[in-house]
Every structure is written in structure tokens, then in C-alpha cells.
Scaffold this active site. Structure first.
Site, mmCIF file in Angstrom:
data_model
loop_
_atom_site.group_PDB
_atom_site.id
_atom_site.type_symbol
_atom_site.label_atom_id
_atom_site.label_comp_id
_atom_site.label_asym_id
_atom_site.label_seq_id
_atom_site.Cartn_x
_atom_site.Cartn_y
_atom_site.Cartn_z
ATOM 1 C CG LEU A 241 -2.068 1.155 1.338
ATOM 2 C CD1 LEU A 241 -2.665 1.084 0.087
ATOM 3 C CD2 LEU A 241 -2.897 1.002 2.575
ATOM 4 C CG ASP A 242 -0.746 4.716 0.134
ATOM 5 O OD1 ASP A 242 -1.161 4.726 -0.932
ATOM 6 O OD2 ASP A 242 -1.058 4.862 1.074
ATOM 7 C CG ASP A 243 6.433 0.959 -0.348
ATOM 8 O OD1 ASP A 243 7.149 1.920 -0.580
ATOM 9 O OD2 ASP A 243 7.207 -0.066 0.031
#
Length: 334
Positions: A241-243
Site C-alpha cells: 500500500l502506497d509503496d
């Protein structure tokens, strides 16, 4: 002897090649020789070697008018060259005369969708927007006002129902064979299998300057930490997530007086999304990203973004829509 003008207009048809492979000697020479042998006129060339992964990346833009053969024949001939370079070579050839196709996923908040549809209508993002898919009906009127098909897929709260909903979304998306899937404030987390299926296509906009303040409520996180700069990030969606690999970022300055609500109405998201979309709209094929290597200690910046193109889920911040934009259109780092 007459030397033809070297000026290239932004509307001129080009063939764009992106390629990545394990770094070694002779790659540039082989590519340049191939293009020269077919009479290709290179208008833009970018090269990058990532020292951490040992991978080489390049993007080459060639005037279509300088090549006598058609696009399909060119693809076949380059496939032979790529096969000679080894089994790990990843490449894609793009014809700028064919607009990129995108599908947008939304929920209830419409600021990002408004921004994107408006820019498409003004040809700021020259792309073919095939459909808008929402897990709520709220944004149907916006899509229909722009003549874009809207598909409603309800998401139950139970795991089984949610999985079926994602399968339905996948069927709708895959039916369009899009070059980009834009998560424009889509308030659902893509399951790992869809992240893998849409690798290099799914673009997310996060309303913080990643890797800072990942996850939910980034403005509140920023407020609690007392930061003086906030930002937005356009990145490829991955199961982390968000990476995912970063495509574009922008920041704006704030002060101790700004509350989380104040941060939401600033313009940095808009600017970032806009630049991101434009990069993608300069037709650059999606990037090929080598397998992620495990690392220990502090997270290091992801540098495998050097070659271009698409992924997104947008925030409330106006800048989010813009950052997303620059990413699909310009395919920055491609």
C-alpha cells in the site's frame, strides 16, 4: 547538400520504444545501429542504469515518417533484435498516433474525476477515456455529462462479496484493454492479484509526499507531526500500500496555522497530477520494473521509475488530480 530541418513538433507522429534489461556493454550501440539501419530519425533518447539493481533503462523516440516500413513490421523486426539481447529484455513499442486508453475507478468524491474529465475534454490529456467504474452511483452524472460510460459495481462489506465485486470490476476493465487504470479517489484497496494483473498500468494518487505519511488520513498525520511542507505523489499501485514506484511528486508550503481541512484545499495535488498526466500523454509506454529486491534497514527510495507510465488512486487534495494527470500522459522517466 541539403540538411533537413531538425525541428520536431509535439504533434508529429513518432514511434516510441522503451526497453529495460540487465546492464552490459553494447546495448546502446545495438539499438542505435538498428534504428540507423532502418533510416530512423531519433528525436529523443534517454538512458539510465540503476546501480542497485544493475538494470539498464532507455526510451527512444523516432520520427515515424523517417521509417519506410509500417508499425507492425517494425515491431516484428525489433522483436528479433530484442531476442538476441537475452531472455530478460523487456520492451514495448508505442505509436503516438494511437491515443492511450484509460479506465477510471471512483467512489464518492468527485474532485479528481472533475479535473481529469475537464482536461480530457480540453485535450490537455490526449487519451481515449473508455469508461468510469464506481462503487457508488454518486459520480454517474459527471461521467454521463462528458459522454463517458459509467458502470456501477456495489461493494458489500463481507470478504466474499467484496471479492466478487473486484472480479466484476476486473471484467469491466479488462474488456476495454486499457493502457492505464486510474484510481481517482477509489476508496477500495486493490487485491494483490489485480495489482499483479495491472502491473505498470494501475496508477494511484496519494495525498502526501511519499514515503512520508502512508496509509489513511495523511493530512492528520502531517498535522500531528507539525510538518511545513505537504505534497502529493503519483505512483504505480502495488500490493504494498502506497509503496509502488513513484512517477511524479509535488509539494506546497504550509504553516502551523493550517489544519488538516486547510491542507485539503491547497493546490499542490492539482499541480502534481497535471504534470504526471502530461508526462503520460507524451506517449511513453509503461515502464518495465525489475523484481523487487529485499532490503534491510531504512526504506530506500525506489529508483525503478526511470522509464514511464501509469497508476493511481487520488486524494481529496486538488493537487492529487493533477499529479495523477502528469503521470499517465507524460509517462515521465520513460
Amino acid at each position: 547538400m541539403t540538411i533537413p530541418a531538425a525541428h520536431t513538433t509535439t504533434d508529429e507522429r513518432q514511434y516510441v520504444l522503451t526497453l529495460s534489461c540487465p546492464d552490459t556493454t553494447g546495448i546502446v550501440a545495438k539499438l542505435s545501429s538498428f534504428i540507423a539501419d532502418i533510416g530512423g530519425w531519433i528525436t529523443e533518447a534517454g538512458f539510465f542504469t540503476d546501480p542497485e539493481s544493475g538494470w539498464f533503462f532507455t526510451r527512444q523516440a523516432v520520427r515515424a515518417a523517417s521509417i519506410s516500413m509500417g508499425f507492425d513490421e517494425l515491431s516484428q523486426r525489433f522483436a528479433e533484435v530484442a531476442s538476441e539481447m537475452g531472455p530478460d529484455v523487456r520492451w514495448r513499442l508505442w505509436d503516438t498516433a494511437k491515443p492511450k486508453k484509460a479506465v477510471i475507478l471512483v467512489s464518492k468524491e468527485g474532485h479528481c474525476l472533475h479535473d481529469l474529465l475537464g482536461r480530457v475534454a480540453q485535450n490537455d490529456y490526449p487519451m481515449d477515456l473508455a469508461a468510469v467504474i464506481g462503487n457508488h452511483e454518486d459520480l454517474r452524472p459527471i461521467a454521463q455529462a462528458h459522454g463517458i460510460p459509467f458502470h456501477y459495481v456495489p461493494f458489500p462489506k463481507d470478504a466474499v462479496g467484496k471479492r466478487k465485486a473486484f472480479d466484476q470490476v476486473a471484467d469491466l476493465v479488462n474488456a476495454e484493454s486499457p493502457d492505464a487504470i486510474v484510481l481517482a479517489r477509489f476508496m477500495q484497496i486493490l487485491p494483490p492479484d489485480l495489482c499483479e494483473m495491472w502491473s505498470g498500468k494501475a496508477i494511484n494518487i496519494h495525498h502526501s509526499f511519499l514515503p512520508s505519511f502512508m496509509g489513511a488520513r495523511p493530512y492528520h498525520q502531517a498535522y500531528r507531526r507539525g510538518v511545513k511542507l505537504i505534497g502529493a505523489t503519483c505512483h504505480y499501485a502495488t500490493e504494498d500500500l502506497d509503496d509502488g514506484p513513484i512517477i511524479e511528486q509535488d509539494v506546497i508550503r504550509i504553516s502551523h496555522k493550517d489544519t488538516p481541512s486547510d491542507m485539503r484545499i491547497r493546490d499542490s495535488l492539482r499541480y502534481a497530477t497535471t504534470r504526471s498526466r502530461r508526462r503520460e500523454n507524451r506517449p511513453r509506454p509503461r515502464p518495465t520494473i525489475p523484481p523487487r529486491r529485499p532490503c534491510s534497514g531504512l526504506r530506500k527510495p525506489n529508483r525503478h521509475f526511470r522509464l514511464n507510465s501509469h497508476r493511481l488512486s487520488t486524494p481529496r487534495h486538488p493537487l492529487a488530480a493533477s499529479i495523477f494527470a502528469v503521470s499517465i500522459v507524460k509517462g515521465r522517466r520513460g
